[in-house]
Design an enzyme around this catalytic site. Structure first.
Site, mmCIF file in Angstrom:
data_model
loop_
_atom_site.group_PDB
_atom_site.id
_atom_site.type_symbol
_atom_site.label_atom_id
_atom_site.label_comp_id
_atom_site.label_asym_id
_atom_site.label_seq_id
_atom_site.Cartn_x
_atom_site.Cartn_y
_atom_site.Cartn_z
ATOM 1 N N ASP A 446 27.318 -69.487 -61.005
ATOM 2 C CA ASP A 446 28.411 -68.506 -61.043
ATOM 3 C C ASP A 446 29.715 -69.106 -60.522
ATOM 4 O O ASP A 446 29.730 -70.154 -59.859
ATOM 5 C CB ASP A 446 28.000 -67.286 -60.197
ATOM 6 C CG ASP A 446 28.537 -65.986 -60.753
ATOM 7 O OD1 ASP A 446 29.575 -66.013 -61.443
ATOM 8 O OD2 ASP A 446 27.932 -64.933 -60.482
ATOM 9 N N ASP A 514 29.687 -58.837 -67.183
ATOM 10 C CA ASP A 514 29.031 -57.988 -66.189
ATOM 11 C C ASP A 514 28.904 -56.556 -66.703
ATOM 12 O O ASP A 514 28.256 -55.720 -66.073
ATOM 13 C CB ASP A 514 29.825 -57.987 -64.874
ATOM 14 C CG ASP A 514 29.471 -59.183 -63.997
ATOM 15 O OD1 ASP A 514 28.427 -59.804 -64.223
ATOM 16 O OD2 ASP A 514 30.252 -59.486 -63.073
HETATM 17 C C1 GLA Z 1 28.881 -62.089 -60.465
HETATM 18 C C2 GLA Z 1 27.932 -62.133 -61.640
HETATM 19 C C3 GLA Z 1 26.858 -61.100 -61.476
HETATM 20 C C4 GLA Z 1 26.127 -61.335 -60.183
HETATM 21 C C5 GLA Z 1 27.097 -61.343 -59.018
HETATM 22 C C6 GLA Z 1 26.410 -61.758 -57.733
HETATM 23 O O1 GLA Z 1 29.616 -60.926 -60.458
HETATM 24 O O2 GLA Z 1 28.616 -61.980 -62.844
HETATM 25 O O3 GLA Z 1 25.979 -61.133 -62.559
HETATM 26 O O4 GLA Z 1 25.447 -62.562 -60.272
HETATM 27 O O5 GLA Z 1 28.172 -62.244 -59.242
HETATM 28 O O6 GLA Z 1 27.238 -61.763 -56.645
#
Ligand code: GLA
Length: 691
Positions: A446, A514
């Site tokens: 990420d 997301d």
């Molecule tokens: C980001 C990602 C999510 C999740 C969060 C965790 O927002 O896109 O899918 O992994 O971080 O903190």
């Protein structure tokens, strides 16, 4: 295929359906001749002797005609290359010669001690032209203010329409089309990562439809800041220039003996309409960009929406058991397993399992998950640090910062300076150690904030940090992949903030958004599919109502069929699903596994866009075809229209594998398939097999 004229100054690269031709004049100007339908060398030579327009002194005959406009000389168009030394600014090159090897053409130019090489590659099975540039400095330091990967020139046409993919967090890759007008349209990112705001892709057409017409597309393979400028010049010529870095304030300093290679900027011409362009891009990425794309991606479970930061080994085991019973093949523990990460305020940077939550480390859980017949994956965000972390307390100077200024935090975190060798080594040791500490098969990588204070006080040329961060990220991913060849990687950046051909060359799939609302997702996926294939497009089925975004309630059926258009995942809190829901989900997962080869490796036909009440996509692979259809809302009790299918043989018959009904290919193509969708948010899957 590459054809070269006898005098060695005209080149024609050809793919299955298109050609690309360039010519060096006897004044060493590198002119663009042709990009479009296939032509031969004689055609290119005829174009090469067509005189340049004879302008009044206020226009340059070179503008809009050069392959790689440099700064300086008789030019007013945006330069692709802008360099300066202590004495000189701009470039005045002489042509040195060409090399051709394995379908790659290199055109070599030189300005004093600076060698500029333009690279072109067209591989045999694709019409995608890859272009990039290398700079080799043999003299005193040269500051590179701008070095784009390529300038693309379109043929003269009356009007052009621009397609782009815009968005923001939770609403990525939405398709927008607009008429191109005079001047420049500039898209990009000044955020240090590809960004949610635009995918690095544009397409231009005059009158294309989904099924037919000329479409030109360009896509950049770079995961840092970038810029693509689409210019309609005064004489209506269109040029598209793109590369790394958002502005011209300085990219890097090239010392004596140093080189810089730009990222690849890929271009595609097709006369198969928007759909044909997408299928060609997908095939190109599956063949030449995405690692191991012939292997289908497993169905995964991800714990994020189910548990967020409140995680424990016991609770993850419970989720894993339910996921395994549903047929899930890969179980991924998201955020919250490491350091003191019990919220987003602490722990980033400390990549060791939280001893309260995982007393025996990750190994016992990983082994349990393997014992359930699934692969095991984890979430990491290596390029970041929370100020509340052991790493930051030990190395407050390892982050990007401007001396004497506040350190800007987003989500309580700072960006590590990956251009530093000590940071690179730390991350390598942490991640290599982690992957060696437990049987980990998958890493969700990420990146949850943009650059803001991109300073590096100890470096004489801190500006280079922007480019060097991306190079260090790529090097780290490459090194980890080489050392742990069985591990797959997912690129995530708060959803779809880092999706481009560069990161796709070293990751196995991407987190699309997301936003897991299945209706919003249809539009996001529609945009995504313009350039990238279903094989990398991760999509999860989460809880209803959708807690993350909008509280919209939807059936399990609608959620599954929406997510089955890509790499299926499940991300709901399975401990709260009823036995009935779990059983229904098991059936959907089973069905997905049956259609998976067709979805992940087949040719995509977008039958109806998501704006209307009824939308649908179709995948075709060999004798099999899969149709996914979604009805947003039925109005006035009207039956939904039949879906005219594509890519089938009109003289063949196709059997619906669910009902046994046999359809004639010609009828499906010309009159369509009836899908009995009703009410609101209904969806269906139809599997057809040639008889
Ligand atoms: C980001 C990602 C999510 C999740 C969060 C965790 O927002 O896109 O899918 O992994 O971080 O903190």
């Amino acid at each position: 295929m590459l054809d070269i004229s006898e005098d060695g100054r005209t080149w024609v690269l050809s793919g299955p359906a298109s050609s690309y031709a360039v010519h060096v004049t006897d004044r060493d100007e590198l002119l663009h001749l042709h990009w479009g339908a296939r032509i031969g060398l004689a055609d290119a030579e005829a174009l090469a002797v067509r005189p340049l327009p004879d302008y009044w002194p206020f226009e340059s005959p070179l503008d809009g005609r050069e392959e790689y406009p440099v700064e300086g000389g008789p030019r007013f168009a945006r330069p692709a290359l802008s360099v300066r030394t202590g004495e000189r600014r701009g470039t005045e090159w002489t042509y040195e010669g060409h090399d051709a090897e394995d379908g790659e053409l290199r055109l070599r130019f030189r300005d004093g001690d600076l060698a500029v090489t333009l690279h072109y590659r067209m591989r045999s099975s694709t019409d995608v032209v890859e272009r990039w540039v290398t700079l080799d400095n043999h003299g005193p330091a040269v500051e590179v203010l701008r070095a784009d990967s390529a300038t693309w020139t379109l043929p003269d046409r009356d009007t052009w329409r621009l397609s782009q993919l815009h968005g923001r967090w939770g609403a990525e890759s939405r398709l927008e089309r607009s008429a191109l007008t005079h001047g420049e349209k500039v898209i990009g990112s000044r955020r240090g990562h590809t960004g949610h705001q635009h995918l690095p892709w544009v397409a231009l057409d005059t009158d294309a439809t989904e099924e037919r017409g000329e479409v030109y597309g360009c896509a950049l393979g770079w995961s840092g800041s970038w810029r693509i400028a689409v210019a309609q010049l005064p004489d209506a010529r269109v040029q598209i220039t793109g590369g790394a870095g958002y502005d011209d304030s300085g990219l890097l300093m090239l010392g004596t003996g140093e080189s810089y290679t730009t990222p690849v900027f890929a271009g595609l011409w097709t006369d198969g309409g928007y759909g044909g362009a997408s299928r060609a891009w997908h095939a190109y990425q599956r063949a030449y960009v995405i690692p191991g794309a012939d292997q289908d991606r497993p169905v995964l479970f991800n714990s994020w929406e189910a548990t967020e930061f409140d995680i424990s080994e016991e609770q993850q085991r419970a989720l894993a058991e339910r996921a395994a019973a549903m047929g899930v093949e890969l179980f991924v523990v998201d955020d919250g397993w490491f350091g003191t990460r019990t919220s987003d305020r602490a722990g980033l940077g400390d990549w060791t399992p939280n001893p309260d939550r995982f007393p025996g480390g990750l190994k016992p859980l990983a082994e349990h998950v393997h014992g359930l017949g699934m692969q095991f994956g984890i979430w990491v965000e290596p390029e970041m640090v929370n100020p509340d972390s052991d790493l930051y307390r030990a190395h407050p100077d390892w982050v990007q910062y401007q001396p004497g200024r506040k350190r800007t935090e987003f989500r309580n975190q700072l960006v590590l300076n990956l251009a530093r060798v000590d940071v690179q080594e730390y991350l390598w040791e942490q991640l290599d150690g982690l992957l060696s500490s437990a049987p980990i098969d998958y890493v969700k990588w990420d990146f949850n904030r943009c650059f803001t204070d991109a300073g590096w006080p100890d470096d004489p040329y801190p500006q280079r940090l922007w480019v060097d961060h991306v190079r260090a990220l790529y090097a780290l991913l490459d090194r980890l992949r080489a050392a742990h060849p069985g591990v797959a990687f997912e690129s995530c950046s708060g959803g779809g903030g880092r999706i481009d051909l560069g990161v796709l060359g070293r990751t196995d799939q991407v987190w699309t958004s997301d936003n897991t609302d299945p209706l919003d997702r249809l539009a996001i996926q529609h945009g995504f599919s313009q350039i990238h294939p279903a094989r990398v497009m991760a999509a999860w089925v989460t809880d209803s109502p959708n807690a993350m975004l909008n509280q919209r309630a939807s059936s399990l059926r609608f959620r599954f069929v929406s997510a089955m258009a890509g790499v299926l995942g499940v991300g709901g809190d399975l401990t709260k699903w009823t036995e009935r829901e779990l059983a229904e989900a098991r059936d959907w997962v089973e069905l997905y596994k049956e259609i998976r080869p067709v979805v992940q490796r087949g040719e995509l036909h977008r039958l109806r866009p998501p704006e209307g009440g009824l939308s649908a996509v179709q995948y075709v692979l060999g004798d099999e075809s899969v149709v996914l259809a979604w009805l947003q809302a039925q109005r006035y009790g009207e039956p939904v229209p039949a879906l005219r299918l594509r890519g089938l043989d009109p003289s063949a018959s196709y059997e619906c594998l669910k009902t046994g009904e046999v359809h004639r290919g010609a009828v499906l193509l010309h009159h369509g398939l009836r899908v009995g969708l009703r009410g609101d948010l209904d969806a269906t899957v139809v599997r057809l097999k040639r008889k």
